[in-house]
Design a protein around this motif. Structure first.
Motif, short mmCIF file in Angstrom:
data_model
loop_
_atom_site.label_atom_id
_atom_site.label_comp_id
_atom_site.label_asym_id
_atom_site.label_seq_id
_atom_site.Cartn_x
_atom_site.Cartn_y
_atom_site.Cartn_z
N GLU A 38 3.55 4.02 4.49
CA GLU A 38 5.09 4.04 5.40
C GLU A 38 6.38 4.45 4.50
O GLU A 38 7.95 4.87 5.06
N TYR A 39 6.11 4.38 2.95
CA TYR A 39 7.03 4.72 2.02
C TYR A 39 6.74 6.26 1.31
O TYR A 39 8.07 6.77 1.28
N TYR A 79 -0.31 9.64 4.87
CA TYR A 79 0.92 9.78 4.95
C TYR A 79 1.37 11.21 5.55
O TYR A 79 2.66 11.10 6.32
N THR A 89 9.94 2.76 -6.61
CA THR A 89 11.28 0.67 -6.64
C THR A 89 10.48 0.19 -7.43
O THR A 89 10.69 -0.28 -7.64
N LEU A 115 7.31 4.24 -3.79
CA LEU A 115 7.20 3.16 -4.32
C LEU A 115 7.31 3.42 -5.94
O LEU A 115 7.04 2.42 -6.59
N GLU A 158 -4.15 -2.14 2.21
CA GLU A 158 -2.45 -2.82 1.80
C GLU A 158 -1.89 -2.15 1.52
O GLU A 158 -0.44 -2.15 1.90
N THR A 159 -2.51 -1.02 0.03
CA THR A 159 -1.18 0.04 -0.74
C THR A 159 -1.32 1.01 0.33
O THR A 159 -0.62 1.72 0.06
N ARG A 160 -2.03 1.35 0.62
CA ARG A 160 -2.43 2.50 1.77
C ARG A 160 -1.11 2.59 2.81
O ARG A 160 -0.58 3.70 2.83
N VAL A 161 -1.13 1.50 2.87
CA VAL A 161 -0.54 0.99 4.56
C VAL A 161 1.11 2.02 4.00
O VAL A 161 2.06 2.40 4.49
N ARG A 162 0.93 0.73 2.58
CA ARG A 162 2.31 0.51 1.69
C ARG A 162 3.25 2.12 1.65
O ARG A 162 3.97 3.36 2.00
N HIS A 186 -1.41 3.70 -8.54
CA HIS A 186 -1.37 5.09 -7.23
C HIS A 186 -2.31 5.47 -7.41
O HIS A 186 -2.82 6.02 -6.22
N GLY A 220 12.07 6.79 0.60
CA GLY A 220 11.30 5.62 -0.25
C GLY A 220 10.87 6.03 -0.93
O GLY A 220 10.46 7.37 -0.85
#
Length: 243
Positions: free
Chosen positions: A53-54, A80, A126, A123, A46-50, A37, A121
């Motif tokens: 969100e989390y 974020y 997870t 990442l 795509e990573t930034r969207v995750r 990260h 959340g």
């Protein structure tokens, strides 16, 4: 339960004679997730969207900051925080508009609900959990499939109690009905033997500080307090990313 096997790190772990090689593997998993990260992925939409969100739990936000990659953390924190403000906008406006005690309590409860949802959340947690699931499953699978691994595990130092519990729970999914109770007995026998070893080491450490024992050998128990705590709690536990 169908998972990709992780035989090489698990074999390396069981041969390391660690007090809990699953803790060691989780330390590596955490390191890898933090590095991911803070690497090129920070520029990946795509990573930034995750991340937006989390996000991350408090511990892992702090580890990201401690890695001294200020630009990457700033980029993630920027969007974020903006996403957080958007999600909390209604609740914050309700706080700004309170005029009566009952109204204030209702607005605070609504804001607390937004924050609980926002903070559940992580990442990194997870990613660690996904790796842990594979390591647990592989440990059980190898025990059932490879006599050499079974013997290496028997002669090892067991696990921290946290990972021992998770291993027992995973065995039901990874082993046959015939192997399952045999595994539970065998792994528990190894764990109890090593808990006794740790308990004896900690006990001697307490006695070593008495004046009559000052000149006696430590018998390798200089770090028994640390090993005892590690055995009881685990050094690298995954915080449930959805809790």
């Amino acid at each position: 339960m169908k998972l990709e096997l992780e035989t090489i790190p698990v074999w390396d772990g069981v041969q390391s004679q660690s007090e809990c090689y699953l803790c060691d593997l989780m330390a590596e998993a955490q390191k890898d997730a933090i590095a991911f990260h803070l690497g090129n992925s920070v520029m990946n939409p795509e990573t930034r969207v995750r991340v937006n969100e989390y996000g991350f739990c408090t511990k892992h936000w702090q580890l990201l900051v401690a890695a001294n990659k200020a630009q990457g953390v700033a980029l993630m924190a920027d969007t974020y925080l903006a996403t957080t403000r958007t999600k909390a906008e209604g609740a914050i406006n309700a706080l700004l508009g309170v005029k009566r005690p009952r109204q204030a309590k209702k607005a605070i409860a609504a804001f607390a609900a937004v924050m609980r949802d926002r903070e559940k959340g992580c990442l990194v947690c997870t990613a660690m959990q996904e790796r842990l699931n594979r390591y647990l499953y592989t440990t059980c699978y190898l025990w059932g499939d490879d006599p050499a691994f079974r013997e290496a595990l028997r002669q090892g130092k067991g696990f921290c109690l946290h990972h021992f519990q998770l291993l027992l729970q995973t065995a039901d999914q990874a082993l046959s009905a015939q192997q399952y109770p045999i595994f539970v007995h065998a792994i528990t026998e190894t764990e109890v033997m090593n808990l006794d070893r740790i308990a004896n080491d900690v006990s001697w450490m307490t006695q070593k500080y008495k004046s009559e024992n000052m000149d006696k050998s430590w018998n390798g128990c200089e770090d028994a307090h640390k090993r005892g705590v590690d055995k009881m709690t685990g050094r690298h536990r995954v915080i449930d990313p959805l809790s």
